[in-house]
Each structure stands twice: as C-alpha cells, then as structure tokens.
Design a protein around this motif. Sequence first.
Motif, PDB file in Angstrom:
ATOM      1  N   VAL A 120       0.829  -1.207   0.000  1.00  0.00           N
ATOM      2  CA  VAL A 120       0.000   0.000   0.000  1.00  0.00           C
ATOM      3  C   VAL A 120       0.864   1.257   0.000  1.00  0.00           C
ATOM      4  O   VAL A 120       1.946   1.287   0.575  1.00  0.00           O
ATOM      5  N   SER A 121       0.337   2.278  -0.623  1.00  0.00           N
ATOM      6  CA  SER A 121       0.938   3.600  -0.525  1.00  0.00           C
ATOM      7  C   SER A 121       0.059   4.416   0.407  1.00  0.00           C
ATOM      8  O   SER A 121      -1.176   4.362   0.295  1.00  0.00           O
ATOM      9  N   GLY A 122       0.696   5.138   1.321  1.00  0.00           N
ATOM     10  CA  GLY A 122      -0.077   5.879   2.326  1.00  0.00           C
ATOM     11  C   GLY A 122       0.366   5.399   3.684  1.00  0.00           C
ATOM     12  O   GLY A 122       0.657   4.220   3.852  1.00  0.00           O
ATOM     13  N   SER A 123       0.392   6.302   4.632  1.00  0.00           N
ATOM     14  CA  SER A 123       1.018   6.008   5.913  1.00  0.00           C
ATOM     15  C   SER A 123      -0.014   5.765   7.014  1.00  0.00           C
ATOM     16  O   SER A 123      -1.135   5.323   6.733  1.00  0.00           O
ATOM     17  N   LYS A 170       5.391  -0.488  -5.734  1.00  0.00           N
ATOM     18  CA  LYS A 170       5.537   0.104  -4.400  1.00  0.00           C
ATOM     19  C   LYS A 170       6.981   0.588  -4.175  1.00  0.00           C
ATOM     20  O   LYS A 170       7.218   1.660  -3.606  1.00  0.00           O
ATOM     21  N   ASN A 174       8.228   4.383  -3.371  1.00  0.00           N
ATOM     22  CA  ASN A 174       8.948   4.740  -2.137  1.00  0.00           C
ATOM     23  C   ASN A 174      10.380   5.198  -2.386  1.00  0.00           C
ATOM     24  O   ASN A 174      10.939   5.958  -1.597  1.00  0.00           O
ATOM     25  N   MET A 177       9.810   8.744  -2.991  1.00  0.00           N
ATOM     26  CA  MET A 177       9.480   9.419  -1.732  1.00  0.00           C
ATOM     27  C   MET A 177      10.740   9.640  -0.870  1.00  0.00           C
ATOM     28  O   MET A 177      10.925  10.716  -0.290  1.00  0.00           O
ATOM     29  N   PHE A 231       5.926   6.480   9.581  1.00  0.00           N
ATOM     30  CA  PHE A 231       6.619   5.538   8.702  1.00  0.00           C
ATOM     31  C   PHE A 231       8.062   5.429   9.221  1.00  0.00           C
ATOM     32  O   PHE A 231       8.865   6.350   9.015  1.00  0.00           O
ATOM     33  N   ASP A 239      13.207  -0.022   1.937  1.00  0.00           N
ATOM     34  CA  ASP A 239      12.588   0.192   0.622  1.00  0.00           C
ATOM     35  C   ASP A 239      13.599   0.762  -0.377  1.00  0.00           C
ATOM     36  O   ASP A 239      13.601   0.383  -1.556  1.00  0.00           O
TER      37      ASP A 239
HETATM   38  O1  LIG Z   1       5.461   3.328   2.635  1.00  0.00           O
HETATM   39  C1  LIG Z   1       5.181   4.396   3.132  1.00  0.00           C
HETATM   40  C2  LIG Z   1       4.151   5.271   2.628  1.00  0.00           C
HETATM   41  O2  LIG Z   1       3.944   6.369   3.217  1.00  0.00           O
HETATM   42  O3  LIG Z   1       3.501   4.914   1.641  1.00  0.00           O
END
Ligand SMILES: O=CC(=O)O
Length: 293
Positions: A120-123, A170, A174, A177, A231, A239
């Motif tokens: 998943v993307s999102g914390s 993913k 990351n 990011m 995170f 990652d």
């Molecule tokens: O893997 C981390 C995120 O914020 O997505």
Amino acid sequence: MEVGFLGLGIMGKAMATNLLRHGYRVTVWNRTLAKCQELVALGATVGETPAAVVAKCRYTIAMLSDPSAALSVVFDKDGVLEQIGDGKGYIDMSTVDAATCSKIDEAVKQKGGAFVEAPVSGSKKPAEDGQLVILAAGDKTLYDEMIPAFDVLGKKSFFLGEIGNGAKMKLVVNMIMGSMMNSLSEGLSLADKSGLSPQTLLDVLDLGAIANPMFKLKGPAMLQGSYNPAFPLKHQQKDMRLALALGDENAVSMPVSAAANEAFKKARSLGLGDLDFSAVYEVVKGASSSGQA
Ligand SMILES: O=CC(=O)O
Ligand SMILES: NC(=O)C1=CN([C@@H]2O[C@H](COP(=O)(O)OP(=O)(O)OC[C@H]3O[C@@H](n4cnc5c(N)ncnc54)[C@H](OP(=O)(O)O)[C@@H]3O)[C@@H](O)[C@H]2O)C=CC1
C-alpha cells in the motif's frame, strides 16, 4: 466476512481496526501477542499462531515489516503454509521485493491456495482513515473477492497483473518518496544556513508546482525536531535498498536514490531507525554543520 490479520504494527493495527469498524469479523495474530489485546477490546479474536488464523479464516491478510518477516510467517513452524489450501486466500500487504512475493506465491499455490500481493501507498493516517492506495498483483479471482475489504482499507486499488508487479510499483513509489525527503531536508538546511526562514520556505513550496501532502505534513514537524514514527526510517531504508536492487537487476542508474539511501543508512547507524523517516533531516543538518569552516 471473516478475515485473519497477521501483524499489528503501526499499519496493521490501523487496518485491522478499520475492518472491525466496518463489520468484519477479524482474527488477529502478532509476533508479540500482547499487542493483540487492543484489537480484542474492539471485538477481534486472537489466533495463537499464523497457522491457527489461516485454519479459521478463508482469507488472511498480512502486514509485516520486511522480506524476512514475510517469509518467516509463511514458511516457519506454525506458519501460514501449514493450513493454507483449497478455497483459502493469502494476501500480503507488506512492502517487500518481487522475489519474496514469488516464493510465497509458489508455495501457497503448491498447497492449493491463492495468493495476492497488495502493498500500500499511504502512511499511518491514511491507514486509519481507510485512504490507502492498494497496489495488487497475482491471483485475479482472489483480488476480485478482496475488493470489498480493499474498499474499506483504501481509496483506490490497482490490479497490476503478474506476481511481483505490486512489489515493484511500491518500491518505485517509495524510492521517489525517500529521495524527495532527502531533497526537502537539504532545502531546509540550505535555507537555514543561508539566512532564510525554513518556515517561509515551506510556505513558498506549498504554493507552487512542487507542493505535496508529504512536505506539508512532515515539514513543520521536522522544524520542531519532532519525529514521532508514522513511517519508521528503518522501513524507508529497507525500501531504498530493495529499490536499488531492482535498479541493479534492470541496469538502471539511480545516483539520486543511492545518495538518499546513504543518508538513511547513516541515520540508522546513529540509532534513528525507529523514528519517522523524516528524521533523516538530522543527518543532513549534521552533515552541513560539520562542513562549516
Ligand atoms: O510506505 C510508506 C508510505 O507512506 O507509503
Ligand atoms: N508505516 C507506514 O507508513 C507504512 C508502512 N508500510 C509497510 O508496511 C509494513 C509494516 O509497516 P509498519 O506497520 O509501519 O511496521 P511496524 O514496524 O510498526 O510493524 C511491523 C510488524 O511486523 C512484525 N514483525 C517483524 N518481524 C517479524 C518476524 N520476524 N516475524 C513475525 N512478525 C514480525 C512486527 O511484530 P512485533 O510487534 O512482534 O514486533 C509488527 O507486527 C512494512 O513493510 C512497511 O514498509 C507501507 C506503507 C506505509
């Protein structure tokens, strides 16, 4: 619907809680079993081992730290493989590499079960709010069966085809990011050292073409030196490491990501691994101070 949930860390706890809130019957397991109690208070039941959870539930989701944890929960004694079989689905939402997903996929299929990788993307906050972005691949029938649960956990699901594609997507996300976080850290340091207000820099960034939720959320906390983990930095470095390995496999030169990985490694070596990944700012700040005449 009854689902199993393995791994109640920052993400797993929020995700399992969401499923319970939406009326799912959830059986949880965590390596440190005491962490299950918070979920029991919300209506979950506990499985003593991953195998016990899979024995009870048709679908079992995992959210674990890294490839070694993902493999251990499947292959070790009392693991998923002991009970997976016909009519059962296993969904690993951890961030791992494609090779790990393939090993799990092959083993689960050999036992007659079905497997979907779905990082998943999102914390932490998106996990609590059911606003994750789900990057799934593998068994399409199982994916379709999981859509109601994915709709609880996330705001959008992508089905990316063959096994490994979710993991790769993913890792690419990351990798970007982690590089952005290093770039923000350098920008804040440069603003500060050259006599500008870092807060004003954040205000300027937020109004322009490179405004983004991550800078907006993390920037002010970084200026306060506040790194409460959403995170964990150790996972961001994992990652970067896995993304760089994907770059090696595909002969893609990634000097920016390699430099970012070095900063995260340095942060880990200084004992910052359990803080939020934005704590890499401390390393960048330290490097710029030690470079002063
Ligand atoms: O893997 C981390 C995120 O914020 O997505
Ligand atoms: N936090 C975030 O913002 C995001 C994280 N992710 C990814 O999701 C996954 C989970 O992240 P997060 O919840 O933050 O991590 P945490 O470190 O908070 O939780 C990790 C979980 O993995 C378990 N675990 C670790 N090693 C083992 C092992 N050898 N055997 C069994 N269980 C093990 C831990 O159990 P125990 O409690 O016993 O230590 C815990 O339940 C990671 O892959 C991460 O990269 C993806 C998107 C966002």
